[in-house]
Design a protein around this motif. Structure first.
Motif, PDB file in Angstrom:
ATOM      1  N   GLU A  46       0.803  -1.217   0.000  1.00  0.00           N
ATOM      2  CA  GLU A  46       0.000   0.000   0.000  1.00  0.00           C
ATOM      3  C   GLU A  46       0.839   1.272   0.000  1.00  0.00           C
ATOM      4  O   GLU A  46       0.313   2.348  -0.279  1.00  0.00           O
ATOM      5  CB  GLU A  46      -0.969   0.005   1.179  1.00  0.00           C
ATOM      6  CG  GLU A  46      -2.031  -1.058   1.033  1.00  0.00           C
ATOM      7  CD  GLU A  46      -2.970  -1.170   2.214  1.00  0.00           C
ATOM      8  OE1 GLU A  46      -4.054  -1.767   2.032  1.00  0.00           O
ATOM      9  OE2 GLU A  46      -2.631  -0.691   3.313  1.00  0.00           O
ATOM     10  N   VAL A  81      -9.659   3.512   4.421  1.00  0.00           N
ATOM     11  CA  VAL A  81     -10.244   2.608   3.448  1.00  0.00           C
ATOM     12  C   VAL A  81     -11.720   2.957   3.276  1.00  0.00           C
ATOM     13  O   VAL A  81     -12.461   3.082   4.258  1.00  0.00           O
ATOM     14  CB  VAL A  81     -10.086   1.134   3.902  1.00  0.00           C
ATOM     15  CG1 VAL A  81     -10.681   0.187   2.885  1.00  0.00           C
ATOM     16  CG2 VAL A  81      -8.615   0.816   4.166  1.00  0.00           C
ATOM     17  N   THR A 140      -7.065  11.189  -1.162  1.00  0.00           N
ATOM     18  CA  THR A 140      -6.981  11.376  -2.599  1.00  0.00           C
ATOM     19  C   THR A 140      -7.965  12.449  -3.068  1.00  0.00           C
ATOM     20  O   THR A 140      -9.096  12.526  -2.562  1.00  0.00           O
ATOM     21  CB  THR A 140      -7.230  10.055  -3.365  1.00  0.00           C
ATOM     22  OG1 THR A 140      -7.092  10.302  -4.759  1.00  0.00           O
ATOM     23  CG2 THR A 140      -8.595   9.467  -3.090  1.00  0.00           C
ATOM     24  N   GLU A 178     -14.985   1.702   0.912  1.00  0.00           N
ATOM     25  CA  GLU A 178     -15.509   0.692  -0.017  1.00  0.00           C
ATOM     26  C   GLU A 178     -14.411  -0.234  -0.526  1.00  0.00           C
ATOM     27  O   GLU A 178     -14.322  -0.539  -1.713  1.00  0.00           O
ATOM     28  CB  GLU A 178     -16.265   1.358  -1.166  1.00  0.00           C
ATOM     29  CG  GLU A 178     -17.492   2.110  -0.697  1.00  0.00           C
ATOM     30  CD  GLU A 178     -18.270   2.790  -1.805  1.00  0.00           C
ATOM     31  OE1 GLU A 178     -17.752   2.910  -2.942  1.00  0.00           O
ATOM     32  OE2 GLU A 178     -19.418   3.196  -1.535  1.00  0.00           O
ATOM     33  N   GLY A 179     -13.534  -0.665   0.382  1.00  0.00           N
ATOM     34  CA  GLY A 179     -12.472  -1.610   0.070  1.00  0.00           C
ATOM     35  C   GLY A 179     -11.237  -1.021  -0.580  1.00  0.00           C
ATOM     36  O   GLY A 179     -10.279  -1.738  -0.847  1.00  0.00           O
ATOM     37  N   GLU A 180     -11.219   0.285  -0.836  1.00  0.00           N
ATOM     38  CA  GLU A 180     -10.101   0.943  -1.519  1.00  0.00           C
ATOM     39  C   GLU A 180      -9.364   1.875  -0.552  1.00  0.00           C
ATOM     40  O   GLU A 180      -9.990   2.626   0.195  1.00  0.00           O
ATOM     41  CB  GLU A 180     -10.647   1.769  -2.686  1.00  0.00           C
ATOM     42  CG  GLU A 180      -9.608   2.574  -3.415  1.00  0.00           C
ATOM     43  CD  GLU A 180     -10.207   3.552  -4.413  1.00  0.00           C
ATOM     44  OE1 GLU A 180      -9.413   4.280  -5.036  1.00  0.00           O
ATOM     45  OE2 GLU A 180     -11.445   3.609  -4.581  1.00  0.00           O
ATOM     46  N   VAL A 181      -8.027   1.826  -0.588  1.00  0.00           N
ATOM     47  CA  VAL A 181      -7.231   2.771   0.191  1.00  0.00           C
ATOM     48  C   VAL A 181      -7.309   4.127  -0.499  1.00  0.00           C
ATOM     49  O   VAL A 181      -6.919   4.267  -1.660  1.00  0.00           O
ATOM     50  CB  VAL A 181      -5.759   2.306   0.311  1.00  0.00           C
ATOM     51  CG1 VAL A 181      -4.907   3.365   0.982  1.00  0.00           C
ATOM     52  CG2 VAL A 181      -5.691   0.996   1.088  1.00  0.00           C
ATOM     53  N   VAL A 182      -7.850   5.123   0.230  1.00  0.00           N
ATOM     54  CA  VAL A 182      -8.075   6.446  -0.348  1.00  0.00           C
ATOM     55  C   VAL A 182      -7.267   7.540   0.343  1.00  0.00           C
ATOM     56  O   VAL A 182      -7.368   8.711  -0.017  1.00  0.00           O
ATOM     57  CB  VAL A 182      -9.577   6.816  -0.339  1.00  0.00           C
ATOM     58  CG1 VAL A 182     -10.365   5.855  -1.218  1.00  0.00           C
ATOM     59  CG2 VAL A 182     -10.141   6.858   1.077  1.00  0.00           C
ATOM     60  N   ARG A 206      -9.748  12.643  -5.579  1.00  0.00           N
ATOM     61  CA  ARG A 206     -10.969  12.048  -6.116  1.00  0.00           C
ATOM     62  C   ARG A 206     -12.088  11.988  -5.085  1.00  0.00           C
ATOM     63  O   ARG A 206     -13.265  11.969  -5.427  1.00  0.00           O
ATOM     64  CB  ARG A 206     -10.627  10.637  -6.594  1.00  0.00           C
ATOM     65  CG  ARG A 206     -11.423  10.093  -7.689  1.00  0.00           C
ATOM     66  CD  ARG A 206     -10.766   8.868  -8.342  1.00  0.00           C
ATOM     67  NE  ARG A 206      -9.935   8.043  -7.508  1.00  0.00           N
ATOM     68  CZ  ARG A 206     -10.374   7.026  -6.767  1.00  0.00           C
ATOM     69  NH1 ARG A 206     -11.641   6.726  -6.726  1.00  0.00           N
ATOM     70  NH2 ARG A 206      -9.525   6.307  -6.064  1.00  0.00           N
ATOM     71  N   HIS A 207     -11.720  11.966  -3.814  1.00  0.00           N
ATOM     72  CA  HIS A 207     -12.711  11.856  -2.737  1.00  0.00           C
ATOM     73  C   HIS A 207     -12.790  13.108  -1.869  1.00  0.00           C
ATOM     74  O   HIS A 207     -13.422  13.070  -0.810  1.00  0.00           O
ATOM     75  CB  HIS A 207     -12.437  10.617  -1.886  1.00  0.00           C
ATOM     76  CG  HIS A 207     -12.757   9.343  -2.594  1.00  0.00           C
ATOM     77  ND1 HIS A 207     -14.044   9.004  -2.974  1.00  0.00           N
ATOM     78  CD2 HIS A 207     -11.960   8.336  -3.022  1.00  0.00           C
ATOM     79  CE1 HIS A 207     -14.031   7.836  -3.577  1.00  0.00           C
ATOM     80  NE2 HIS A 207     -12.772   7.408  -3.628  1.00  0.00           N
ATOM     81  N   VAL A 262       0.519   2.989  -3.338  1.00  0.00           N
ATOM     82  CA  VAL A 262      -0.773   3.669  -3.495  1.00  0.00           C
ATOM     83  C   VAL A 262      -0.745   5.002  -2.744  1.00  0.00           C
ATOM     84  O   VAL A 262      -1.124   6.044  -3.287  1.00  0.00           O
ATOM     85  CB  VAL A 262      -1.929   2.781  -2.975  1.00  0.00           C
ATOM     86  CG1 VAL A 262      -3.243   3.550  -2.943  1.00  0.00           C
ATOM     87  CG2 VAL A 262      -2.051   1.522  -3.813  1.00  0.00           C
TER      88      VAL A 262
END
Length: 167
Positions: free
Chosen positions: A17, A47, A76, A49-53, A78-79, A20
């Motif tokens: 990770e 995390v 990120t 929805e299962g994604e490291v953000v 994006r969020h 990422v």
């Protein structure tokens, strides 16, 4: 350790990770406020929805006369604006208060980082004052001001739909 918020889970960063998180911290909207750390091992992955953000970290002063903890977070781009950073900070703050016994928490965003300041205010952090020439901008080498904010345990904003008191 795994901490569950309304929307995010905070847990230790695991092998693989780092890449990422390094990509996230180098995104222009994140790099404006964060320099890439040498190591992500002392951070908790955020995390969604299962994604490291993103990632969040804390430091603690353990001297009983000055017992407090500080928080740092990045997410990120994006969020951004979805409340995930607020949820992550609130989740870690609750743990620092209830499990680690801190009565006071601090956070110190760049004074120009209006979005972060709004997010931290939603958790309950209040401005204390400007720390002049506090941190060096890793991109320009210039010193920049930061806003010291703090939160007392009994000021911690409740979770959505949870009217219970914070101990």
């Amino acid at each position: 350790m795994e901490l569950r918020g309304d929307d995010v889970v905070l847990r230790p960063v695991v092998d693989g990770e780092d890449e990422v998180l390094d990509r996230i911290v180098r995104e222009p909207a994140v790099a404006a406020w964060w320099s890439p750390p040498e190591d992500f091992a002392d951070m908790l992955a955020i995390v969604f929805e299962g994604e490291v953000v993103g990632a969040i970290q804390f430091d603690e002063e353990t001297d009983p006369e000055f017992h407090r903890a500080g928080i740092d977070v990045f997410l990120t781009a994006r969020h951004h604006g979805k409340g995930l950073g607020t949820d992550a900070v609130r989740t870690l703050a609750r743990w620092l208060v209830t499990e680690r016994g801190h009565h006071r928490l601090t956070i110190d965003p760049a004074a120009a980082n209006a979005a972060a300041i709004r997010s931290y205010r939603k958790v309950g952090f209040q401005p204390v004052g400007i720390m002049r020439a506090y941190g060096r901008d890793h991109r320009t080498g210039r010193w920049q001001d930061a806003l010291l904010m703090d939160l007392l345990a009994d000021e911690l904003t409740r979770r959505r739909g949870d009217p219970s008191e914070v101990p």
